[in-house]
Design a protein around this motif. Structure first.
Motif, short mmCIF file in Angstrom:
data_model
loop_
_atom_site.label_atom_id
_atom_site.label_comp_id
_atom_site.label_asym_id
_atom_site.label_seq_id
_atom_site.Cartn_x
_atom_site.Cartn_y
_atom_site.Cartn_z
N GLY A 18 -10.81 -6.84 65.19
CA GLY A 18 -11.23 -6.14 65.36
C GLY A 18 -11.25 -5.31 64.37
N LEU A 19 -10.27 -4.82 63.43
CA LEU A 19 -10.42 -4.18 62.90
C LEU A 19 -11.29 -4.22 61.22
N VAL A 20 -11.77 -5.78 60.97
CA VAL A 20 -12.39 -6.54 60.62
C VAL A 20 -14.27 -6.09 60.71
N ALA A 25 -18.68 -2.86 60.34
CA ALA A 25 -19.52 -1.60 60.58
C ALA A 25 -19.84 -0.35 59.74
N LEU A 26 -18.32 0.04 59.45
CA LEU A 26 -18.17 1.50 58.79
C LEU A 26 -18.61 1.33 57.31
N GLY A 27 -18.39 -0.42 56.97
CA GLY A 27 -18.55 0.04 55.32
C GLY A 27 -17.29 0.57 54.88
N THR A 28 -16.74 0.19 55.44
CA THR A 28 -15.17 0.49 54.68
C THR A 28 -14.10 -0.29 54.69
N VAL A 29 -14.10 -0.71 53.18
CA VAL A 29 -13.52 -1.97 52.24
C VAL A 29 -11.58 -1.57 52.87
#
Length: 418
Positions: A18-20, A25-29
């Motif tokens: 889910g975090l991946v 989706a948010l573009g947060t590495v």
């Protein structure tokens, strides 16, 4: 080997996945990295558990299992000890942290979980438990099931270790009083009639199947035209055949086998060569080729050899199959009898063909029979007809019930009259 995540591992996998997806989706590495670490925290221990499979590779564990006693009688207990050993340091790593569960047939465990005692050392683990034989037959033990959980509790492996073993269960037997002189009779008088043997022949008798060939007296054999063997007190005992007529229903099957086995052991311990005749066995049963050969009362294994032949007896598929087995047994007795044989028969109510076969058999053997009396009226009539036919032919016969005390049945047979 089975590998699966624990409930904690499943939660980490779902949370990491889910975090991946959220990070993508948010573009947060950073969020993607956290999810990836969570997934790797499950996959890495799973890979380590797979590499430490205790049953494979050069450093696998070895398993040995001993059962004492084996075989065991119905109702008796046996102690089982399973030894899991590690031969080198790498194997010891696989041994550490393992949990063990032993498998056993319900006829040994009663359908309940086995309560085992576990003793550990760096080189080996010993699992000890007790089983109780509930039914005659051959029942499996094992293989051993081993499970391991990683230190983080996210993955679990399970595997079977070692081979399975087998516990052989003999029927329930009871000690019967020694056979009376009325049953045993005088073998030489029966075999030779009024003829008085010469001095050279006084210690000789005819060869019986299973006799030691080293006892053959060749000069007398050549003179008589048939094999003669030197007899001694034990070798001169009359051979005894125990004829089994197994019921086609399981209701009295075990009782019949127990009575026949107890009678056979009583005669064997009295010094007689004994064999079991009749009954149904699987085609692939161990020792099926010599199931009707004589067991001589010599050596420590005579009793066990005789009881081994009862382990694989099974109920006939039908009444017709039971009659076929009985007729085959009667034919074997008639064709291999030596004129001084004793036949002890455990029978059910017989049809006319069975009654005729056993009546004809009385011409060549001395017959004693117990006949089971069923509760049904028709079966009781057949029982009376069977006993009457046997007595008219020269047998000694009595009726018994299928749940009667075995010693009582034996004493009634010895006291029966024609």
């Amino acid at each position: 080997m089975g590998l699966r995540p624990t409930s904690r591992g499943i939660g980490l996998l779902l949370g990491g996945a889910g975090l991946v997806m959220l990070g993508v989706a948010l573009g947060t590495v950073d969020v993607v990295r956290m999810g990836t670490l969570a997934v790797l925290a499950v996959l890495a221990p799973t890979a380590v558990l797979a590499a430490l499979d205790p049953g494979r590779g050069r450093h696998r564990l070895t398993v040995s299992r001993t059962t004492t006693p084996n075989p065991v009688h119905v109702g008796d207990r046996a102690d089982v000890q399973v030894l899991i050993s590690a031969a080198d340091p790498a194997a010891r790593v696989r041994l550490a942290g393992l949990r063990f569960a032993e498998q056993a047939a319900t006829d040994l465990s009663g359908g309940l979980p086995l309560r085992a005692r576990v003793r550990r050392s760096p080189q080996q683990v010993t699992v000890s438990y007790t089983v109780q034989a509930g039914r005659r037959g051959r029942w499996p033990l094992g293989p051993l099931v081993v499970t391991r959980t990683d230190p983080f509790g996210v993955a679990r492996s399970s595997a079977t270790l070692g081979a399975s073993a087998e516990v052989e269960v003999w029927p329930l037997v009871v000690p019967l009083p020694a056979p009376s002189s009325v049953l045993v009779g005088e073998p030489e008088r029966v075999a030779l009639g009024a003829r008085t043997p010469s001095t050279d022949d006084a210690s000789l008798r005819e060869y019986h199947e299973g006799d030691d060939l080293r006892r053959v007296h060749w000069r007398s054999s050549a003179r008589r035209g048939s094999l003669m063997v030197r007899s001694d007190e034990r070798a001169g005992m009359r051979p005894v055949s125990v004829l089994l007529d197994l019921p086609s229903r399981t209701e009295h099957l075990e009782w019949t086998i127990s009575l026949a086995a107890s009678m056979a052991l009583a005669m064997l311990e009295g010094g007689h060569p004994v064999r079991l005749v009749g009954g149904t066995r699987p085609q692939d049963a161990p020792g099926i080729g010599d199931a009707t050969s004589w067991v001589h009362p010599t050596g420590d294994r005579a009793r066990g050899t005789l009881l081994d032949r009862t382990i694989d007896l099974e109920e006939p598929r039908s009444t017709e199959a039971a009659t076929t087995d009985l007729l085959a047994g009667a034919h074997l007795l008639e064709s291999t009898g030596a004129g001084d044989d004793i036949v002890l028969a455990v029978l059910g109510p017989l049809d006319p063909a069975g009654r005729a076969a056993l009546a004809h058999l009385a011409d060549s053997v001395q017959g004693w029979a117990v006949v089971r009396r069923p509760a049904q009226a028709h079966g009781a009539q057949q029982t009376d007809a069977t006993v009457d036919a046997l007595r008219r032919a020269g047998w000694r016969a009595c009726t018994v019930t299928g749940d009667e005390d075995l010693v009582t049945c034996w004493l009634r047979l010895l006291g029966s009259v024609r």
